[in-house]
Design a protein around this motif. Structure first.
Motif, PDB file in Angstrom:
ATOM      1  N   MET A   1       0.829  -1.199   0.000  1.00  0.00           N
ATOM      2  CA  MET A   1       0.000   0.000   0.000  1.00  0.00           C
ATOM      3  C   MET A   1       0.873   1.261   0.000  1.00  0.00           C
ATOM      4  SD  MET A   1      -3.596   0.591   1.801  1.00  0.00           S
ATOM      5  CE  MET A   1      -3.180   0.525   3.475  1.00  0.00           C
ATOM      6  N   LEU A   2       0.297   2.314  -0.560  1.00  0.00           N
ATOM      7  CA  LEU A   2       1.004   3.593  -0.696  1.00  0.00           C
ATOM      8  C   LEU A   2       1.416   4.183   0.647  1.00  0.00           C
ATOM      9  CD1 LEU A   2       1.600   5.038  -3.321  1.00  0.00           C
ATOM     10  CD2 LEU A   2      -0.473   6.406  -2.970  1.00  0.00           C
ATOM     11  N   THR A   3       2.656   4.684   0.719  1.00  0.00           N
ATOM     12  CA  THR A   3       3.067   5.374   1.955  1.00  0.00           C
ATOM     13  C   THR A   3       3.510   6.800   1.604  1.00  0.00           C
ATOM     14  OG1 THR A   3       5.372   4.758   1.727  1.00  0.00           O
ATOM     15  CG2 THR A   3       3.944   3.220   2.947  1.00  0.00           C
ATOM     16  N   LEU A   4       3.495   7.650   2.627  1.00  0.00           N
ATOM     17  CA  LEU A   4       3.948   9.037   2.411  1.00  0.00           C
ATOM     18  C   LEU A   4       5.423   9.070   2.027  1.00  0.00           C
ATOM     19  CD1 LEU A   4       2.093  10.969   5.250  1.00  0.00           C
ATOM     20  CD2 LEU A   4       1.663  11.115   2.796  1.00  0.00           C
ATOM     21  N   GLU A   5       6.210   8.121   2.547  1.00  0.00           N
ATOM     22  CA  GLU A   5       7.631   8.037   2.209  1.00  0.00           C
ATOM     23  C   GLU A   5       7.816   7.831   0.699  1.00  0.00           C
ATOM     24  OE1 GLU A   5       7.450   7.619   6.406  1.00  0.00           O
ATOM     25  OE2 GLU A   5       6.306   6.660   4.826  1.00  0.00           O
ATOM     26  N   GLN A   6       6.931   6.981   0.145  1.00  0.00           N
ATOM     27  CA  GLN A   6       7.000   6.720  -1.289  1.00  0.00           C
ATOM     28  C   GLN A   6       6.827   8.016  -2.083  1.00  0.00           C
ATOM     29  OE1 GLN A   6       4.248   3.450  -1.668  1.00  0.00           O
ATOM     30  NE2 GLN A   6       5.266   2.819  -3.568  1.00  0.00           N
ATOM     31  N   ILE A   7       5.839   8.793  -1.655  1.00  0.00           N
ATOM     32  CA  ILE A   7       5.596  10.080  -2.350  1.00  0.00           C
ATOM     33  C   ILE A   7       6.825  10.973  -2.219  1.00  0.00           C
ATOM     34  CG2 ILE A   7       4.129  12.128  -2.483  1.00  0.00           C
ATOM     35  CD1 ILE A   7       1.849  10.448  -1.343  1.00  0.00           C
ATOM     36  N   ASP A   8       7.360  11.063  -1.007  1.00  0.00           N
ATOM     37  CA  ASP A   8       8.562  11.895  -0.792  1.00  0.00           C
ATOM     38  C   ASP A   8       9.709  11.429  -1.665  1.00  0.00           C
ATOM     39  OD1 ASP A   8       7.354  13.521   0.982  1.00  0.00           O
ATOM     40  OD2 ASP A   8       8.114  12.522   2.793  1.00  0.00           O
ATOM     41  N   SER A   9       9.853  10.108  -1.758  1.00  0.00           N
ATOM     42  CA  SER A   9      11.013   9.634  -2.513  1.00  0.00           C
ATOM     43  C   SER A   9      10.841   9.902  -4.013  1.00  0.00           C
ATOM     44  CB  SER A   9      11.306   8.164  -2.188  1.00  0.00           C
ATOM     45  OG  SER A   9      11.033   7.340  -3.284  1.00  0.00           O
ATOM     46  N   ILE A  10       9.596   9.831  -4.528  1.00  0.00           N
ATOM     47  CA  ILE A  10       9.382  10.170  -5.946  1.00  0.00           C
ATOM     48  C   ILE A  10       9.603  11.678  -6.162  1.00  0.00           C
ATOM     49  CG2 ILE A  10       7.619  10.310  -7.753  1.00  0.00           C
ATOM     50  CD1 ILE A  10       6.576   7.621  -6.752  1.00  0.00           C
ATOM     51  N   ASP A  11       9.181  12.439  -5.193  1.00  0.00           N
ATOM     52  CA  ASP A  11       9.399  13.887  -5.243  1.00  0.00           C
ATOM     53  C   ASP A  11      10.892  14.185  -5.358  1.00  0.00           C
ATOM     54  OD1 ASP A  11       9.212  16.580  -5.079  1.00  0.00           O
ATOM     55  OD2 ASP A  11       8.158  16.664  -3.157  1.00  0.00           O
ATOM     56  N   LYS A  12      11.651  13.517  -4.493  1.00  0.00           N
ATOM     57  CA  LYS A  12      13.090  13.749  -4.489  1.00  0.00           C
ATOM     58  C   LYS A  12      13.737  13.294  -5.797  1.00  0.00           C
ATOM     59  CE  LYS A  12      17.264  13.115  -1.784  1.00  0.00           C
ATOM     60  NZ  LYS A  12      17.979  12.741  -2.986  1.00  0.00           N
ATOM     61  N   GLU A  13      13.262  12.127  -6.252  1.00  0.00           N
ATOM     62  CA  GLU A  13      13.782  11.581  -7.509  1.00  0.00           C
ATOM     63  C   GLU A  13      13.535  12.572  -8.664  1.00  0.00           C
ATOM     64  OE1 GLU A  13      13.014   7.711 -10.300  1.00  0.00           O
ATOM     65  OE2 GLU A  13      12.168   7.673  -8.268  1.00  0.00           O
ATOM     66  N   PHE A  14      12.323  13.146  -8.662  1.00  0.00           N
ATOM     67  CA  PHE A  14      11.988  14.135  -9.695  1.00  0.00           C
ATOM     68  C   PHE A  14      12.971  15.305  -9.668  1.00  0.00           C
ATOM     69  CE2 PHE A  14       9.569  16.437 -12.700  1.00  0.00           C
ATOM     70  CZ  PHE A  14       9.573  17.762 -12.277  1.00  0.00           C
ATOM     71  N   GLU A  15      13.209  15.822  -8.447  1.00  0.00           N
ATOM     72  CA  GLU A  15      14.128  16.968  -8.322  1.00  0.00           C
ATOM     73  C   GLU A  15      15.524  16.608  -8.809  1.00  0.00           C
ATOM     74  OE1 GLU A  15      13.314  20.030  -7.684  1.00  0.00           O
ATOM     75  OE2 GLU A  15      11.236  19.610  -7.103  1.00  0.00           O
ATOM     76  N   ASP A  16      15.981  15.403  -8.452  1.00  0.00           N
ATOM     77  CA  ASP A  16      17.326  14.987  -8.885  1.00  0.00           C
ATOM     78  C   ASP A  16      17.413  14.924 -10.406  1.00  0.00           C
ATOM     79  OD1 ASP A  16      18.015  14.824  -6.280  1.00  0.00           O
ATOM     80  OD2 ASP A  16      17.897  12.622  -6.140  1.00  0.00           O
ATOM     81  N   HIS A  17      16.390  14.350 -11.036  1.00  0.00           N
ATOM     82  CA  HIS A  17      16.390  14.252 -12.507  1.00  0.00           C
ATOM     83  C   HIS A  17      16.356  15.634 -13.144  1.00  0.00           C
ATOM     84  CE1 HIS A  17      15.296   9.880 -13.565  1.00  0.00           C
ATOM     85  NE2 HIS A  17      15.873   9.903 -12.379  1.00  0.00           N
ATOM     86  N   LEU A  18      15.464  16.465 -12.550  1.00  0.00           N
ATOM     87  CA  LEU A  18      15.290  17.799 -13.122  1.00  0.00           C
ATOM     88  C   LEU A  18      16.612  18.571 -13.139  1.00  0.00           C
ATOM     89  CD1 LEU A  18      13.024  19.705 -14.199  1.00  0.00           C
ATOM     90  CD2 LEU A  18      12.929  20.678 -11.895  1.00  0.00           C
ATOM     91  N   ALA A  19      17.395  18.398 -12.063  1.00  0.00           N
ATOM     92  CA  ALA A  19      18.663  19.131 -11.959  1.00  0.00           C
ATOM     93  C   ALA A  19      19.604  18.769 -13.104  1.00  0.00           C
ATOM     94  CB  ALA A  19      19.311  18.847 -10.611  1.00  0.00           C
ATOM     95  N   LYS A  20      19.382  17.576 -13.690  1.00  0.00           N
ATOM     96  CA  LYS A  20      20.304  17.127 -14.754  1.00  0.00           C
ATOM     97  C   LYS A  20      19.805  17.468 -16.161  1.00  0.00           C
ATOM     98  CE  LYS A  20      22.038  13.328 -11.977  1.00  0.00           C
ATOM     99  NZ  LYS A  20      21.140  12.331 -11.414  1.00  0.00           N
ATOM    100  N   VAL A  21      18.574  17.969 -16.214  1.00  0.00           N
ATOM    101  CA  VAL A  21      18.001  18.254 -17.536  1.00  0.00           C
ATOM    102  C   VAL A  21      18.738  19.418 -18.202  1.00  0.00           C
ATOM    103  CG1 VAL A  21      16.011  19.339 -18.635  1.00  0.00           C
ATOM    104  CG2 VAL A  21      15.696  17.342 -17.186  1.00  0.00           C
ATOM    105  N   ASN A  22      19.211  19.190 -19.454  1.00  0.00           N
ATOM    106  CA  ASN A  22      19.848  20.311 -20.165  1.00  0.00           C
ATOM    107  C   ASN A  22      19.470  20.388 -21.629  1.00  0.00           C
ATOM    108  OD1 ASN A  22      21.145  18.068 -20.964  1.00  0.00           O
ATOM    109  ND2 ASN A  22      23.164  18.626 -20.173  1.00  0.00           N
ATOM    110  N   THR A  23      18.638  19.478 -22.067  1.00  0.00           N
ATOM    111  CA  THR A  23      18.147  19.595 -23.447  1.00  0.00           C
ATOM    112  C   THR A  23      16.643  19.363 -23.433  1.00  0.00           C
ATOM    113  OG1 THR A  23      18.358  17.244 -23.878  1.00  0.00           O
ATOM    114  CG2 THR A  23      20.266  18.606 -24.424  1.00  0.00           C
ATOM    115  N   ALA A  24      16.020  19.752 -24.513  1.00  0.00           N
ATOM    116  CA  ALA A  24      14.575  19.555 -24.616  1.00  0.00           C
ATOM    117  C   ALA A  24      14.257  18.064 -24.597  1.00  0.00           C
ATOM    118  CB  ALA A  24      14.071  20.188 -25.901  1.00  0.00           C
ATOM    119  N   GLN A  25      15.205  17.286 -25.163  1.00  0.00           N
ATOM    120  CA  GLN A  25      14.960  15.846 -25.211  1.00  0.00           C
ATOM    121  C   GLN A  25      14.999  15.224 -23.812  1.00  0.00           C
ATOM    122  OE1 GLN A  25      17.516  13.935 -27.987  1.00  0.00           O
ATOM    123  NE2 GLN A  25      16.081  12.242 -28.326  1.00  0.00           N
TER     124      GLN A  25
END
Ligand code: DAH
Length: 337
Positions: free
Chosen positions: A1-25
Motif C-alpha cells: 500500500m502507498l506510503t507518504l515516504e513513497q511520495i517523498d522519494s518520488i518527489d526527491k527523484e523528480f528533483e534529482d532528474h530535473l537538476a540534470k536536464v539540459n536539453t529539450a529531449q
C-alpha cells in the motif's frame, strides 16, 4: 500500500532528474518518466483509489501538489530550452526569417555616382587620388605662388611632418599627368579638408569632383559643351549655362560656371537668391605651367579642368539647407534619399 515516504522519494527523484536536464529531449524523457501514462506520478494517482477512505484526502493533496509542481517545473524548463529544442516547442520553423534591415548609399555617394556616370558617357575615366598630400601637389605644381593665402595654416591642415590634408581635388591632375600621357580624360571624386568653422554651409571636410581633359586640341568651347551636357543631364534639358570670368592659378583663362535656376528657370526665387542663376563650378583652360610641372609639354598639349563641390550639388538637388546633416549619421535624415 502507498506510503507518504513513497511520495517523498518520488518527489526527491523528480528533483534529482530535473537538476540534470539540459536539453529539450532530456526534459521530455523526464516528463514521460513522471507524468506520462505509465509515469511515477500517474502511478501514485492510480494507487490513490486503493487507500482507505480516511487517508485519501491527505495522500490526494500531497500527490496533487507533487503533480502540479512537476508540471509547472517542466513548463518553466521547456520555455527556457525552447530555442535549442524545436521538436517540442511551438516555434514554427517554416516561417521565413527576419530580414535584416538593408542599408542604402549615402546621398553624397549617390550624387558622386550619378555625376561619374554622366561623365563616363563622355569618355571620362574615374580615378582616385590621395587625401594626405605634399605642398608640391596641393599648391606648387598647381601654379599657386608661395605667398598665396590658401597656403596659410589658417586655410590648410598641415601635419607635423610638413605634409597636409589636401584642400582640393585638383591635386589629382598632377598625380595622373605624371604617370599617364595625353590624351587624358579623367574625373576624380574625393574628400578635401579645410579648417573652416562648421556652420550650415561650411564643413572641415567635404567632397569635390575634379575633371581634366588634355590632348592636342581641346578648347574652351569643348569645356563649355562638356559642362553644359553634364548640367543638363543632372538638372534637366532646359538648363542654361553661363561662364563668368574669374581667377584660378591653375587655369588661364578661368571661369566660374553658373547654371540657370532649376527651380524658377531664371525668373528669380529663394533657391537662386533671386538672381535666376546658381554658381556650380570653377573651371578653365589648364595653365601651361601646370602641364609642365607634371612633365607634359605646355606647347604641344592643351586642355581644360573643372572642379565642383559634391555637398553643394546634393543640397541643390534635394533642397537641403544645412551641410551638417550629411555628417551626423541621423537615419531619419538619411532614409529620405
Ligand atoms: N580647386 C578649386 C577649388 O577648390 C576648384 C577648381 C576651379 C578646380 C577651377 C578646377 C578649376 O580644376 O579649373 O575651389
Amino acid at each position: 500500500m502507498l506510503t507518504l515516504e513513497q511520495i517523498d522519494s518520488i518527489d526527491k527523484e523528480f528533483e534529482d532528474h530535473l537538476a540534470k536536464v539540459n536539453t529539450a529531449q532530456s526534459l521530455e524523457t523526464l516528463r514521460v518518466h513522471f507524468l506520462g501514462k505509465k509515469g511515477k506520478v500517474t502511478f501514485l494517482l492510480k494507487e490513490l483509489g486503493a487507500l482507505p477512505p480516511g487517508e485519501r484526502a491527505e495522500f490526494g493533496r500531497r500527490i496533487h501538489e507533487l503533480k502540479n509542481h512537476a508540471e509547472s517545473q517542466i513548463q518553466a524548463y521547456a520555455s527556457k530550452l525552447k530555442p535549442a529544442g524545436a521538436k517540442n516547442s511551438d516555434m514554427d520553423l517554416t516561417l521565413p526569417g527576419l530580414r535584416p534591415p538593408a542599408g542604402h548609399l549615402h546621398p553624397i555617394t549617390q550624387t558622386i555616382r550619378k555625376i561619374l556616370s554622366i561623365f563616363s558617357k563622355m569618355g571620362f575615366q574615374a580615378v582616385d587620388g590621395r587625401e594626405i598630400e605634399t605642398e608640391f601637389y596641393n599648391f606648387t605644381a598647381l601654379n599657386i605662388p608661395l605667398d598665396h593665402p590658401s597656403r596659410d595654416a589658417f586655410d590648410t591642415f598641415y601635419t607635423r611632418h610638413g605634409n597636409l590634408l589636401r584642400s582640393q581635388t585638383s591635386t589629382v591632375q598632377i598625380r595622373i599627368m605624371e604617370r599617364h600621357k595625353p590624351p587624358l580624360k579623367i574625373i576624380a571624386p574625393g574628400k578635401v579638408y579645410r579648417p573652416d568653422t562648421v556652420d550650415a554651409s561650411h564643413s572641415f571636410m567635404f567632397h569635390q569632383i575634379e575633371g581634366l581633359q588634355v590632348d592636342e586640341k581641346s578648347t574652351f568651347s569643348d569645356l563649355k559643351g562638356t559642362l553644359a551636357f553634364f548640367l543638363r543631364e543632372l538638372f534637366g534639358s532646359s538648363t542654361k549655362v553661363r561662364f563668368r570670368p574669374h581667377f584660378f592659378p591653375f587655369t588661364e583663362p578661368s571661369v566660374e560656371v553658373d547654371m540657370s535656376c532649376f527651380m524658377c528657370h531664371g525668373k528669380g526665387c529663394p533657391v537662386c537668391a533671386r538672381s535666376g542663376w546658381i554658381e556650380v563650378l570653377g573651371a578653365g583652360s589648364v595653365h601651361p605651367n601646370v602641364l609642365e610641372a607634371a612633365g607634359i609639354s605646355g606647347k604641344k598639349y592643351q586642355g581644360f579642368a573643372f572642379g565642383l563641390g559634391v555637398e553643394r550639388m546634393t543640397m541643390l538637388r534635394y533642397g537641403i539647407h544645412d551641410i551638417r546633416l550629411f555628417f551626423e549619421n541621423d537615419l531619419r535624415f538619411l532614409r529620405q534619399f
